[in-house]
Design a protein around this motif. Structure first.
Motif, mmCIF file in Angstrom:
data_model
loop_
_atom_site.group_PDB
_atom_site.id
_atom_site.type_symbol
_atom_site.label_atom_id
_atom_site.label_comp_id
_atom_site.label_asym_id
_atom_site.label_seq_id
_atom_site.Cartn_x
_atom_site.Cartn_y
_atom_site.Cartn_z
ATOM 1 N N ALA A 1 0.941 -1.074 -0.020
ATOM 2 C CA ALA A 1 0.004 0.147 -0.029
ATOM 3 C C ALA A 1 0.951 1.209 0.146
ATOM 4 O O ALA A 1 0.487 2.240 -0.765
ATOM 5 N N ALA A 2 1.927 1.102 0.568
ATOM 6 C CA ALA A 2 2.903 2.292 0.975
ATOM 7 C C ALA A 2 3.568 2.592 -0.412
ATOM 8 O O ALA A 2 3.622 3.757 -0.922
ATOM 9 N N ASN A 3 3.893 1.675 -0.980
ATOM 10 C CA ASN A 3 4.612 1.865 -2.352
ATOM 11 C C ASN A 3 3.723 2.225 -3.464
ATOM 12 O O ASN A 3 3.933 2.927 -4.498
ATOM 13 N N ILE A 4 2.431 1.951 -3.577
ATOM 14 C CA ILE A 4 1.481 2.276 -4.291
ATOM 15 C C ILE A 4 1.192 3.692 -4.148
ATOM 16 O O ILE A 4 1.321 4.594 -5.140
ATOM 17 N N ARG A 5 1.183 4.347 -2.856
ATOM 18 C CA ARG A 5 1.166 5.760 -2.746
ATOM 19 C C ARG A 5 2.638 6.417 -3.330
ATOM 20 O O ARG A 5 2.270 7.449 -3.877
ATOM 21 N N GLN A 6 3.650 5.801 -3.108
ATOM 22 C CA GLN A 6 4.833 6.231 -3.620
ATOM 23 C C GLN A 6 4.709 6.454 -5.353
ATOM 24 O O GLN A 6 5.068 7.310 -5.644
ATOM 25 N N LEU A 7 4.114 5.318 -5.894
ATOM 26 C CA LEU A 7 3.895 5.362 -7.310
ATOM 27 C C LEU A 7 2.984 6.627 -7.873
ATOM 28 O O LEU A 7 3.139 7.422 -8.862
ATOM 29 N N PHE A 8 2.050 6.955 -6.861
ATOM 30 C CA PHE A 8 1.172 7.953 -7.293
ATOM 31 C C PHE A 8 2.173 9.339 -7.389
ATOM 32 O O PHE A 8 1.931 10.149 -8.100
ATOM 33 N N ASP A 9 2.819 9.531 -6.142
ATOM 34 C CA ASP A 9 3.717 10.635 -6.140
ATOM 35 C C ASP A 9 4.669 10.654 -7.160
ATOM 36 O O ASP A 9 4.875 11.898 -7.744
ATOM 37 N N ARG B 1 0.831 -1.026 -13.508
ATOM 38 C CA ARG B 1 0.636 -1.945 -12.772
ATOM 39 C C ARG B 1 -0.011 -1.801 -11.306
ATOM 40 O O ARG B 1 -0.199 -2.928 -10.575
ATOM 41 N N ILE B 2 -0.385 -0.525 -11.086
ATOM 42 C CA ILE B 2 -0.982 -0.424 -9.737
ATOM 43 C C ILE B 2 -2.431 -1.191 -9.795
ATOM 44 O O ILE B 2 -2.761 -1.987 -8.781
ATOM 45 N N PRO B 3 -3.296 -1.482 -10.974
ATOM 46 C CA PRO B 3 -4.319 -1.995 -10.688
ATOM 47 C C PRO B 3 -4.340 -3.659 -10.257
ATOM 48 O O PRO B 3 -4.929 -4.053 -9.440
ATOM 49 N N GLU B 4 -3.214 -4.094 -10.848
ATOM 50 C CA GLU B 4 -2.757 -5.458 -10.280
ATOM 51 C C GLU B 4 -2.410 -5.643 -9.045
ATOM 52 O O GLU B 4 -2.884 -6.610 -8.123
ATOM 53 N N ALA B 5 -1.743 -4.657 -8.449
ATOM 54 C CA ALA B 5 -1.516 -4.659 -7.112
ATOM 55 C C ALA B 5 -2.544 -4.418 -6.034
ATOM 56 O O ALA B 5 -2.837 -5.015 -4.969
#
Length: 494
Positions: free
Chosen positions: A270-278, A291-295
């Motif tokens: 979850a934290a890495n998804i937020r980083q990818l948003f940033d 690849r966020i939808p996969e995660a």
């Protein structure tokens, strides 16, 4: 504000500018994450760098040079404790290495659940944002008046981040690499590429700040490589999440402390998804969204059954690689000598100091993904620190929160002022305490049930919640109350 700050600077500080977390009023005991010697300076937040940030915030709110001078004293102590490599350990001891080693051989060695303190690596750490906060504070202080005396320490910190970065873009937990603390049959985890405790995110934050102030092209390359490391470490289907750490050569998921097994971690995912948003907002590059939808789908797939959900914690912390089964962490024994952590599939009687269950807002993450996906790249990068060509000022405040206001804030400020005692400190229940060092733990487990407690038998020096908290001096309370008063001053100024 001035009275409280004078007390902290002139009565509490070690070496004029160093702090720990908590103190008894008579100064007979003091703590950072563990009990500290009077000569120790704690770097982990909310320790010395956080105090420095607060002093700068107060200086911005008041223009009173006393606060700037307090920040300079804190910087001087931090520079004195800077490791030759350019980073910082969790703490340093102004009494020197013999005193430091004596602490590790007693208090640190006996802290059952705090394995990062059981061994003196002799290097610096990115863990728990201590090095990051120290670097950011020195950068803020330099940016304030461009005083060149801070540049050497600041450049050593920058070089520490650049030199410790692996070619693939990630960072180890500790540097320079040592590899000398194998425990319970596991290799020394401190050299592994680390996402745990936001190591990579904090380093990227510092590098962005550094570039913002000094426009250094070398840090831009490091930032891009660091962002790409998040992409190459995401696992493939059917488990497209992230682990806490990775082996640096073959990029395989790896365990860390004894209660952090080789597994995928839902909170890290979850934290890495937020980083990818940033990262998308910094670059406008859609590869960070791809690849966020996969995660997100994977996170939903490991949601716990309803009978295991408590207090909104609906996801297991760890998920077994290959099977997708949740892993739960347990311990047996009574101290660091006879105790043992282990993982299995049983959700009952899990350890209390490191939850096997997590609360993750998957729906909120999915909503943010859809919002960003619908935002054109040229729109999303407006204001990006990476896309700006010229140096830019740093935010005015780092600790104080300017989002509040109104009558409620005024009442809170009145209460804070009234609570300050005559000596100049805010009496605070010190909720956490620890056992003093009493010698090595017994080879055999002592009577008692320590499966879920934060502390083991009487020889365990790990911190735990006090049954009857002592009232004392707290850097957290000082920082929190000062931040509220700074916000009130800023509100009145507006």
């Amino acid at each position: 504000m001035k009275k409280a700050t004078r007390f902290m600077v002139e009565e509490v500080a070690t070496g004029e500018g160093g702090y720990v977390w908590s103190y008894l009023p008579d100064m007979s005991r003091r703590w950072g994450e563990l009990e500290a010697y009077p000569s120790m300076v704690w770097v982990q937040p909310p320790g010395t760098p956080t105090m420095g940030h607060l002093f700068l915030d107060a200086y911005h709110a008041t223009k009173d040079e006393y606060y700037y001078n307090a920040a300079e004293k804190t910087a001087a102590v931090l520079i004195a404790g800077q490791h030759p490599s350019g980073g910082w350990n969790y703490f340093f001891d102004l009494a020197g290495e013999p005193s430091t080693q004596r602490w590790y051989d007693t208090v640190g060695k006996n802290a059952w659940r705090l394995e990062e303190f059981q061994h003196n690596w002799g290097n610096a750490t990115f863990d728990d944002a201590g090095t990051s906060e120290a670097m950011q504070f020195l950068l803020r202080l330099y940016a304030e008046k461009r005083d060149p005396k801070y540049l050497p320490a600041l450049e050593r910190a920058r070089d520490f981040v650049l030199e410790s970065q692996y070619p693939i873009g990630g960072w180890p937990q500790r540097y320079p690499l040592r590899h000398d603390f194998a425990k319970n049959g596991k290799p020394d985890y401190s050299s592994f590429i680390t996402f745990n405790d936001d190591v990579a995110g904090e380093n990227i934050k510092f590098l962005l700040m550094y570039d913002r102030v000094l426009n250094d092209e070398r840090v831009k390359d490091a930032i891009y490589r660091a962002m790409n490391a998040f992409l190459v470490t995401q696992q493939g289907a059917p488990q497209p999440g992230w682990a806490l750490q990775y082996t640096p050569i073959d990029l395989q998921p790896a365990g860390a402390r004894s209660y952090e097994p080789k597994a995928l971690a839902t909170h890290t995912t979850a934290a890495n998804i937020r980083q990818l948003f940033d990262f998308y907002q910094l670059t406008g590059d859609t590869k960070f969204l791809a690849r966020i939808p996969e995660a997100l789908d994977w996170l939903e797939s490991v949601r716990l059954p309803a009978d295991l959900v408590k207090d909104g914690r609906a996801y297991p912390t760890f998920v077994e690689i290959g099977t997708n089964r949740p892993l739960f962490i347990h311990r047996r024994g009574s101290n660091v000598v006879n105790g043992e952590y282990y993982a299995d599939y049983d959700p009952s009687d899990t350890i209390g100091h490191y939850s096997s269950f997590r609360s993750i807002d998957v729906a909120g993450l999915r909503e943010e993904y859809e919002r960003l996906k619908a935002t054109p790249p040229e729109e999303v990068v407006k204001g990006s620190a990476l896309k700006s060509e010229a140096p830019a000022p740093l935010p005015r405040y780092f600790v104080a929160d300017m989002s509040g206001g109104g009558q409620e804030g005024s009442r809170e400020a009145d209460q804070i002022i009234a609570a300050l005692n005559r000596q100049g400190w805010w009496p605070t229940p010190l909720e956490t305490t620890s056992n003093p060092y009493r010698g090595s733990g017994a080879l055999d487990a002592q009577p008692g049930d320590y499966r879920r407690t934060h502390v083991g038998d009487a020889t365990d020096t790990s911190p735990y919640a006090a049954d009857t908290p002592a009232v004392g001096i707290s850097t957290s309370s000082y920082i929190e109350n000062m931040a509220a008063l700074i916000a009130e001053l800023e509100k009145e100024r507006r």
